[in-house]
Design a protein around this motif. Structure first.
Motif, mmCIF file in Angstrom:
data_model
loop_
_atom_site.group_PDB
_atom_site.id
_atom_site.type_symbol
_atom_site.label_atom_id
_atom_site.label_comp_id
_atom_site.label_asym_id
_atom_site.label_seq_id
_atom_site.Cartn_x
_atom_site.Cartn_y
_atom_site.Cartn_z
ATOM 1 N N MET A 1 0.834 -1.177 0.000
ATOM 2 C CA MET A 1 0.000 0.000 0.000
ATOM 3 C C MET A 1 0.881 1.244 0.000
ATOM 4 S SD MET A 1 -2.905 1.059 2.742
ATOM 5 C CE MET A 1 -2.382 2.475 3.664
ATOM 6 N N SER A 2 0.508 2.253 -0.795
ATOM 7 C CA SER A 2 1.282 3.486 -0.817
ATOM 8 C C SER A 2 0.365 4.681 -0.552
ATOM 9 C CB SER A 2 2.010 3.645 -2.149
ATOM 10 O OG SER A 2 1.086 3.812 -3.196
ATOM 11 N N ASN A 3 0.937 5.685 0.056
ATOM 12 C CA ASN A 3 0.242 6.920 0.388
ATOM 13 C C ASN A 3 1.222 8.063 0.297
ATOM 14 O OD1 ASN A 3 -2.543 6.812 1.096
ATOM 15 N ND2 ASN A 3 -2.021 5.599 2.895
ATOM 16 N N LYS A 4 0.698 9.261 0.151
ATOM 17 C CA LYS A 4 1.528 10.453 0.219
ATOM 18 C C LYS A 4 0.914 11.357 1.271
ATOM 19 C CE LYS A 4 4.196 13.610 -2.526
ATOM 20 N NZ LYS A 4 4.692 13.818 -3.878
ATOM 21 N N VAL A 5 1.762 11.815 2.201
ATOM 22 C CA VAL A 5 1.327 12.639 3.324
ATOM 23 C C VAL A 5 1.939 14.029 3.180
ATOM 24 C CG1 VAL A 5 1.368 12.878 5.833
ATOM 25 C CG2 VAL A 5 1.259 10.603 4.815
ATOM 26 N N ALA A 6 1.147 15.057 3.506
ATOM 27 C CA ALA A 6 1.651 16.436 3.538
ATOM 28 C C ALA A 6 1.430 17.015 4.921
ATOM 29 C CB ALA A 6 0.940 17.299 2.498
ATOM 30 N N ILE A 7 2.418 17.780 5.381
ATOM 31 C CA ILE A 7 2.351 18.432 6.684
ATOM 32 C C ILE A 7 2.810 19.873 6.519
ATOM 33 C CG2 ILE A 7 3.247 18.460 9.042
ATOM 34 C CD1 ILE A 7 3.622 15.408 8.771
ATOM 35 N N PRO A 8 1.969 20.842 6.902
ATOM 36 C CA PRO A 8 2.398 22.244 6.829
ATOM 37 C C PRO A 8 3.452 22.510 7.905
ATOM 38 C CG PRO A 8 0.272 22.101 7.918
ATOM 39 C CD PRO A 8 0.622 20.716 7.454
ATOM 40 N N THR A 9 4.543 23.183 7.526
ATOM 41 C CA THR A 9 5.625 23.398 8.476
ATOM 42 C C THR A 9 6.022 24.865 8.581
ATOM 43 O OG1 THR A 9 7.319 22.971 6.801
ATOM 44 C CG2 THR A 9 6.586 21.085 8.116
ATOM 45 N N GLU A 10 6.630 25.163 9.710
ATOM 46 C CA GLU A 10 7.204 26.482 9.961
ATOM 47 C C GLU A 10 8.371 26.257 10.912
ATOM 48 O OE1 GLU A 10 5.324 30.740 10.662
ATOM 49 O OE2 GLU A 10 4.875 29.369 12.311
ATOM 50 N N GLY A 11 9.542 26.718 10.524
ATOM 51 C CA GLY A 11 10.719 26.506 11.359
ATOM 52 C C GLY A 11 11.075 25.042 11.554
ATOM 53 N N GLY A 12 10.730 24.200 10.597
ATOM 54 C CA GLY A 12 11.072 22.785 10.664
ATOM 55 C C GLY A 12 10.122 21.928 11.487
ATOM 56 N N LEU A 13 9.061 22.542 12.029
ATOM 57 C CA LEU A 13 8.075 21.809 12.824
ATOM 58 C C LEU A 13 6.688 21.998 12.232
ATOM 59 C CD1 LEU A 13 9.229 22.882 16.407
ATOM 60 C CD2 LEU A 13 9.738 20.718 15.248
ATOM 61 N N LEU A 14 5.747 21.177 12.691
ATOM 62 C CA LEU A 14 4.366 21.339 12.284
ATOM 63 C C LEU A 14 3.931 22.775 12.573
ATOM 64 C CD1 LEU A 14 1.528 20.019 11.521
ATOM 65 C CD2 LEU A 14 1.209 19.894 13.985
ATOM 66 N N CYS A 15 3.342 23.425 11.596
ATOM 67 C CA CYS A 15 2.821 24.787 11.755
ATOM 68 C C CYS A 15 1.455 24.708 12.430
ATOM 69 C CB CYS A 15 2.710 25.463 10.400
ATOM 70 S SG CYS A 15 2.144 27.168 10.454
ATOM 71 N N ALA A 16 1.255 25.522 13.464
ATOM 72 C CA ALA A 16 0.008 25.476 14.219
ATOM 73 C C ALA A 16 -1.211 25.832 13.375
ATOM 74 C CB ALA A 16 0.092 26.406 15.425
ATOM 75 N N HIS A 17 -1.047 26.679 12.380
ATOM 76 C CA HIS A 17 -2.179 27.080 11.533
ATOM 77 C C HIS A 17 -1.856 26.771 10.083
ATOM 78 C CE1 HIS A 17 -5.097 29.491 9.375
ATOM 79 N NE2 HIS A 17 -5.803 29.542 10.485
ATOM 80 N N PHE A 18 -2.633 25.896 9.515
ATOM 81 C CA PHE A 18 -2.405 25.388 8.164
ATOM 82 C C PHE A 18 -2.119 26.482 7.126
ATOM 83 C CE2 PHE A 18 -4.258 24.378 4.037
ATOM 84 C CZ PHE A 18 -3.502 23.279 3.694
ATOM 85 N N GLY A 19 -2.944 27.516 7.077
ATOM 86 C CA GLY A 19 -2.821 28.547 6.046
ATOM 87 C C GLY A 19 -1.653 29.489 6.218
ATOM 88 N N HIS A 20 -0.937 29.408 7.343
ATOM 89 C CA HIS A 20 0.174 30.315 7.597
ATOM 90 C C HIS A 20 1.532 29.638 7.492
ATOM 91 C CE1 HIS A 20 -2.744 32.911 10.193
ATOM 92 N NE2 HIS A 20 -3.037 32.925 8.911
#
Length: 113
Positions: A1-20
């Motif tokens: 099984m294959s998947n592609k995951v996206a994570i919004p980041t800021e400063g190398g970490l998960l960004c608290a607000h997706f649009g920023h």
């Protein structure tokens, strides 16, 4: 099984607000293993733009801290599953947590529509 995951980041970490976010970490998963990783800078943010843009990269899963209801709806229309309320940590760690069914999510840190 294959998947592609996206994570919004800021400063190398998960960004608290997706649009920023300043970039997106994207990872290809095959048979429970990360086989490819990339950091991609998105186009300038406009309401409604990111779901289609993320989808154009073949993403099927988004892990976010907070996300507005409209964005979640647009992702669903793109056939992308969204997990919100993830804790701020390195995106690879979040993908590993997802792979091992140990991804912790809580309340959506974004409350706008």
């Amino acid at each position: 099984m294959s998947n592609k995951v996206a994570i919004p980041t800021e400063g190398g970490l998960l960004c608290a607000h997706f649009g920023h976010c300043e970039s997106f970490y994207m990872a290809d998963i095959e048979n429970g293993v990360i086989v490819n990783e990339a950091i991609i800078v998105p186009p300038a943010h406009e309401p409604g733009l990111y779901p289609a843009w993320v989808g154009s990269h073949g993403v099927k899963i988004v892990i976010a801290g907070g996300m507005g209801e409209k964005a979640k709806e647009l992702f669903r229309k793109e056939g992308i599953e969204v997990f919100v309320g993830a804790v701020s940590k390195a995106p690879r760690e979040l993908v590993e947590d997802f792979i091992h069914n140990s991804l912790v999510t809580g309340s959506n840190s974004c409350n706008h529509k």
